[in-house]
Design an enzyme around this catalytic site. Structure first.
Site, PDB file in Angstrom:
ATOM      1  N   SER A  98      -2.438  14.800  -5.912  1.00 23.32           N
ATOM      2  CA  SER A  98      -2.402  13.560  -6.675  1.00 23.32           C
ATOM      3  C   SER A  98      -3.307  13.676  -7.901  1.00 23.32           C
ATOM      4  CB  SER A  98      -2.775  12.383  -5.770  1.00 23.32           C
ATOM      5  OG  SER A  98      -2.475  11.158  -6.384  1.00 23.32           O
ATOM      6  N   ASN A 122       2.020  16.597  -5.107  1.00 26.06           N
ATOM      7  CA  ASN A 122       2.288  15.190  -5.431  1.00 26.06           C
ATOM      8  C   ASN A 122       1.703  14.821  -6.792  1.00 26.06           C
ATOM      9  OD1 ASN A 122       1.902  15.451  -2.265  1.00 26.06           O
ATOM     10  ND2 ASN A 122       3.399  13.824  -2.638  1.00 26.06           N
ATOM     11  N   HIS A 247       3.714  10.391  -0.095  1.00 28.25           N
ATOM     12  CA  HIS A 247       2.666  10.847  -1.006  1.00 28.25           C
ATOM     13  C   HIS A 247       1.602  11.721  -0.339  1.00 28.25           C
ATOM     14  CE1 HIS A 247       0.538  10.802  -4.781  1.00 28.25           C
ATOM     15  NE2 HIS A 247      -0.568  10.398  -4.183  1.00 28.25           N
TER      16      HIS A 247
END
Length: 276
Positions: A98, A122, A247
């Site tokens: 992320s 992600n 996610h």
């Protein structure tokens, strides 16, 4: 589920991390609101043949908040790069999830002399207008309401609506970390995350090292198409989309993620040996 917190080292610059294993180094960077333990399912596998360093992002876990309130992504990367140069003192394989993947990719492009491979999990790339507006509103909400009292929304985005079994355990861990996250560190990092829309195309094209992009097929904000497009721009890029995941793919699907990362690390090591 409760997870024992790993004992940390702390650099002079205030960056906290734990390390385990022996061998050439791998650095792991988590996403916004979490902590180094977000890689709990990867560390045992990766540390079998490598020294694994899992860091707390600045302002998260036990890492200090950057003193510069105007710090952006580059400043986060510079802090980590300085730590690598002074404490690890050799090139690393960088892995990020992320916002951690934003840091990892920025590091790989700007500090290519000390990076021999980058894995981005992600990661975002060219959000839609609707997605941009939504993430910027969430960042604004965090700045204006930093108490972080409600963590339901991110958990719903990151996991199945009604997670069960192992995924429920991972969701519970994330909820604990979000509730315990330092409010200012979370808010600042999320603001930076919201302002960045993925690496520049020329940065991806400059990566003269193996690069892999991995995401979940149910992650609308970090889609498989984003990973595919980023990989296509890299000279030595690859991508994978994990089925039935969202996610927090490295936490919920280690059986699929770990073999990909082990294979990727071997690819990086082979390339290093061939260059010697």
């Amino acid at each position: 589920m409760t997870l024992k917190t790993q004992q940390r080292f702390k650099s002079e610059s205030g960056l906290a991390y734990f390390k385990t294993g022996a061998g050439s180094p791998i650095v792991l960077i988590h996403g916004v609101g979490l902590r180094a333990e977000a890689w709990l399912n990867q560390v045992p596998v990766l540390s079998e043949h490598h020294t694994v360093y899992a860091i707390d992002m600045p302002g998260h876990g036990e890492s200090d908040l950057l003193a510069n309130t105007a710090a952006g992504l580059d400043e986060y990367v510079d802090l980590i790069a300085t730590w690598i140069q002074t404490e690890i003192k050799e090139p690393v394989i960088m892995m990020g999830h992320s916002m951690g993947s934003m840091i990892a990719l920025n590091f790989a492009a700007r500090y290519s002399d000390i990076c021999c491979g980058v894995a981005a999990l992600n990661s975002v790339y060219r959000r839609s207008l609707q997605a941009k507006q939504a993430v910027r509103q969430r960042a604004l909400d965090l700045i204006e309401n930093p108490d972080l009292g409600n963590v339901t929304t991110p958990i719903l985005r990151w996991f199945d609506v009604n997670p069960k079994g192992f995924e429920k355990q991972m969701a519970d861990l994330c909820e604990q970390w979000l509730l315990a996250a330092p409010a200012k560190g979370y808010a600042r990092a999320y603001q930076i995350f919201s302002q960045n829309d993925g690496p520049k195309d020329e940065a991806l094209a400059s990566l003269e090292m193996p690069a892999i992009f991995i995401t979940g097929d149910g992650d609308a904000n970090s889609s498989g198409d984003m990973s595919k497009r980023m990989a296509a721009l890299c000279p030595d890029g690859d991508y994978a989309v994990i089925e039935h995941s969202r996610h927090m793919v490295q936490m919920t699907h280690p059986d699929e993620i770990n073999p990909l990362l082990v294979k990727f690390v071997k690819q990086c090591c082979i390339k290093i040996r061939n260059q010697l």
